[in-house]
Write an enzyme that holds these catalytic residues in place. Structure first.
Site, PDB file in Angstrom:
ATOM      1  CD1 TRP A   1       0.483  -0.783   3.191  1.00  0.00           C
ATOM      2  CD2 TRP A   1      -0.187   1.329   3.375  1.00  0.00           C
ATOM      3  NE1 TRP A   1       0.975  -0.283   4.374  1.00  0.00           N
ATOM      4  CE2 TRP A   1       0.579   1.001   4.521  1.00  0.00           C
ATOM      5  CE3 TRP A   1      -0.722   2.612   3.281  1.00  0.00           C
ATOM      6  CZ2 TRP A   1       0.822   1.909   5.549  1.00  0.00           C
ATOM      7  CZ3 TRP A   1      -0.488   3.525   4.309  1.00  0.00           C
ATOM      8  CH2 TRP A   1       0.276   3.168   5.425  1.00  0.00           C
ATOM      9  CG  ASP A   2       4.777   0.832   1.479  1.00  0.00           C
ATOM     10  OD1 ASP A   2       3.805   0.288   2.027  1.00  0.00           O
ATOM     11  OD2 ASP A   2       5.947   0.626   1.814  1.00  0.00           O
TER      12      ASP A   2
ATOM     13  CD  GLU B   1       2.888  -3.364   9.268  1.00  0.00           C
ATOM     14  OE1 GLU B   1       2.373  -3.443   8.148  1.00  0.00           O
ATOM     15  OE2 GLU B   1       4.119  -3.501   9.475  1.00  0.00           O
TER      16      GLU B   1
ATOM     17  CE  LYS C   1       6.977  -1.383  11.137  1.00  0.00           C
ATOM     18  NZ  LYS C   1       6.529  -2.555  10.354  1.00  0.00           N
ATOM     19  CD  GLN C   2       3.687   2.613   9.326  1.00  0.00           C
ATOM     20  OE1 GLN C   2       4.270   1.551   9.275  1.00  0.00           O
ATOM     21  NE2 GLN C   2       3.200   3.210   8.249  1.00  0.00           N
TER      22      GLN C   2
END
Length: 751
Positions: A358-359, A487, A592-593
């Site tokens: 999906w990046d 994640e 994580k992000q």
């Protein structure tokens, strides 16, 4: 951070060879042309630790999923890019002894990736048998001809005695993936052929039990040198070698130029056509010199840089970072082939299987919109449209309607083997819808969204409508059992980002359905009942929030965690993904992000300054940034909030993530899709570029360490140069029709 390369504006260069950094150096000096690419491993055999890798776009293998907990709906295989025939192999013998930098003595080492011209050069002086011999390897993968790679080796006798030099130029199909199950090989050689100066191999991927297509690859080399060709060597059934030998007098030099053509069954329907094309293309390029072929390649890169270069004055590290990232991004994908996409590692390693994530939609699309022709981004959208059939399969595997685009794919079918990703990270469906919206609002082109795009949106919306459930107790729609962009949280209920995207996608699809032609509407066959249901979900979607904190809550239960900031983690336990158990990570509050902040960035104009501030101030201190995609989002939002020091800190992290090996994970390949982050941080962050109501807006600031920066953006047929320095901001229309741009709230006419 450890720097293994010197800081220069246009080069990734080092004059030190450290065996322990060999893999890192290989990653950093990777080459590609969108159709194929390779790590920067040595041409000659190296007996030390190395990760040789050559990868071909769209050529992959469905490897068995090795899990003991397989359940219904799990992907049946793990798709992976496979190491291709080693076509750069070029061994050298000096007086009969092979050159091996793992054991030989050498000096004057230099490894140089020239990003401006896309060429890798390596040179050193070898001391062998008391003699000194100079070596210079040069190679490029042509941007002008997708099937072509060229290697040139120059050897100079720097001693006072003559030396015997032998070149062994080879093609070798005896390769493997480091992540292969049971050390298996993926290639079956069908045919080899060679003369004294040429050689070819035709190979096919081995049979698989899943019915996915096998790939045939043909590789032909032509070698040109003034040394004498020897007898034909046939070392094995999987390799061909051309050998050349001769004596070099003191101060005498010799060269070998190796032209390589690579063709695959992706472009040819049958083996006969493939072999004919291989021979024809090879004969055409063999007549041309290294310099002539390089000139055509160089010209294309000059055009790319003219459109995309970001110039920074006052910070060479920042300058090198943005150019490195753009260079590797363009080496991976430049839109020539709508069947291809952007793998998170590109052609630089095997991790993530080399597949599409999906990046692309979330991070790459906005960059390509700004610095390439719209057709490049449209091809990325067409890639997903062409894989709708696979998305139907993925949804049916979960017992759901509509289309579920895969988290990881080569052909549209999900091929990832982690349940928390495959089943649960379904926000990717919304990210693909958002990319359609992004393309349409930026380019003004509605031809895709009102045709192919409306089909994609409709099928995604049918999935969302089936995936949500209605809570009678709360009288709201909810989505349970998901993983958001963060994640480090699995199987959570009501991830805010996922719920928000689902709601937005349904709303946007309804808007588009009101605009499509009658013919398109008839094909989509969306019933009035569906539209009513979708609107009800839009109106009653549950979005977790906390009024006291003024934030959107990442998911149900997140605020019940032990909310300690990242600064509380001992330094020797970072990064946590390399030091903590997965159980400990999942129980922790550490992110994580960007998750909530990913949504705030996507829809940055839909939230008030107070909302953006409250969410950033709450979530950023909990974020470990152990995803390569994280820093860019935080840089842009920090700039939007006028947290300029934090914006610059996060820019430096995203710009030099691989150059400085921030997360200690660059040795297995670069983070290609996250390389978009440095451009986004400058253009959307420092320069504050937004598209509002069909108009470009800028609100720039100049980082304290910089004297100036400038970049170009393409917008609806115009090329605009933006320059920011201590005197202010200057906007220049380089081409296209006049337009009005908003600069810090003031209308500026560009002509």
């Amino acid at each position: 951070m450890k720097q293994t390369f010197e800081i220069t504006p246009w080069h990734i260069v080092t004059h030190n060879f450290n065996p322990e950094d060999k893999r890192l150096q290989e990653s950093m000096t990777s080459l590609g042309n969108g159709n194929m690419g390779m790590r920067g491993f040595f041409e000659e055999d190296y007996s030390g630790d190395t990760l040789p890798g050559i990868y071909l776009g769209g050529v992959w293998f469905p490897d068995k999923t090795r899990v003991g907990w397989w359940k219904n709906g799990y992907p049946k295989y793990f798709g992976k890019v496979i190491n291709a025939i080693n076509f750069i192999k070029l061994n050298v013998l000096i007086n009969g002894e092979p050159v091996d930098l793992a054991t030989d003595q050498f000096s004057n080492f230099a490894l140089d990736l020239d990003m401006q011209h896309s060429q890798l050069t390596r040179s050193f002086t070898l001391t062998k048998q008391g003699r000194q011999i100079g070596f210079k390897f040069e190679r490029f993968i042509s941007a002008a001809q997708k099937e072509l790679a060229v290697i040139r080796l120059t050897v100079t006798n720097q001693s006072q005695e003559s030396v015997n030099v032998t070149f062994r130029s080879a093609l070798d199909a005896d390769v493997q993936n480091e992540d292969a199950n049971y050390d298996e090989r993926f290639w079956n050689v069908l045919k080899t052929d060679q003369t004294a100066t040429t050689g070819s191999i035709v190979a096919i991927t081995k049979e698989n039990p899943f019915g996915t297509p096998r790939f045939t690859v043909g590789v032909q080399m032509t070698n040109t040198t003034d040394l004498t060709a020897g007898d034909v060597i046939k070392p094995s059934s999987s390799a061909v070698v051309n050998q050349f030998s001769g004596d070099l007098a003191p101060n005498q030099s010799t060269q070998l130029t190796k032209h390589v053509v690579v063709v695959t069954s992706r472009d040819y329907d049958n083996r006969a056509d493939l072999e004919t094309a291989m021979k024809t293309l090879s004969s055409q390029v063999a007549m041309k010199s290294y310099d002539d072929l390089f000139a055509a390649h160089e010209k294309i890169w000059a055009d790319r840089w003219e459109k995309s270069d970001v110039e920074i004055d006052g910070d060479t590290g920042a300058q090198q970072g943005i150019r490195f990232n753009l260079y590797q991004l363009f080496s991976t994908y430049y839109g020539e082939d709508s069947r291809l996409n952007i793998g998170p590692k590109g052609f630089t390693g095997e991790k993530y299987g080399g597949a599409t994530y999906w990046d692309t939609e979330a991070f790459a699309v906005p960059v390509y919109l700004g610095i390439t022709d719209p057709s490049v981004t449209r091809n990325l959208l067409m890639y997903r449209y062409q894989q709708l059939d696979g998305a139907y399969v993925n949804a049916r595997e979960q017992g759901l309607k509509g289309a579920l685009y895969p988290m990881v794919t080569f052909d549209g079918i999900e091929c990832h083997n982690e349940w928390e990703i495959t089943f649960e990270e379904i926000h990717r469906n919304g990210d693909i819808a958002f990319a359609i919206y992004n393309y349409t609002r930026y380019t003004g082109d509605t031809s895709y969204v009102l045709n192919e795009g409306s089909k994609v949106l409709t099928e995604i919306s049918r999935f969302w409508a089936d995936r949500v459930h209605f809570s009678e107790r709360n009288q709201q729609y909810m989505i349970h059992g998901v993983t958001g962009p963060d994640e480090y949280e699995n199987n959570v209920d009501n991830n805010w980002y996922t719920n928000y995207l689902a709601q937005w996608t349904l709303k946007y699809t309804l808007e588009i359905l009101d605009q499509v032609s009658d013919d398109v509407a008839a094909k989509l066959a969306v019933t009035d009942g569906e539209k009513k249901q979708w609107q009800d979900i839009v109106d009653r979607m549950y979005l977790p929030a906390d009024k006291d904190l003024g934030i959107f809550v990442q998911h149900d239960g997140f605020l019940d965690k032990d909310l300690k900031p990242v600064s509380a983690i001992p330094a020797d336990q970072r990064p946590i993904n390399q030091n903590w158990s997965w159980d400990k990570i999942l129980r922790s509050p550490y992110i994580k992000q960007g998750d909530v902040l990913q949504g705030v960035w996507d829809f940055i104009d839909d939230f008030t300054p107070a909302q953006k501030k409250a969410n950033f101030d709450f979530y950023e201190p909990l974020t470990v940034h152990e995803s390569s995609l994280s820093a860019a989002i935080h840089s842009i939002l920090a700039a939007d909030l006028h947290y300029e020091d934090k914006a610059v800190e996060m820019y430096e992290r995203t710009a030099r993530l691989d150059l400085d090996n921030y997360n200690n994970d660059t040795s297995d390949g670069l983070h290609i899709t996250s390389m978009t982050g440095s451009w986004l941080a400058i253009v959307q962050g420092f320069a504050g570029m937004r598209v509002r109501n069909d108009q470009l807006h800028f609100a720039p600031f100049l980082p304290k360490k910089w004297n100036s920066y400038q970049f170009r953006v393409l917008f609806r047929g115009r090329s605009i140069q933006v320059r920011v320095d201590s005197t202010g901001t200057k906007l220049t229309l380089l081409s296209g029709e006049p337009l009005t741009v908003d600069l810090d709230g003031q209308a500026v006419e560009l002509a």
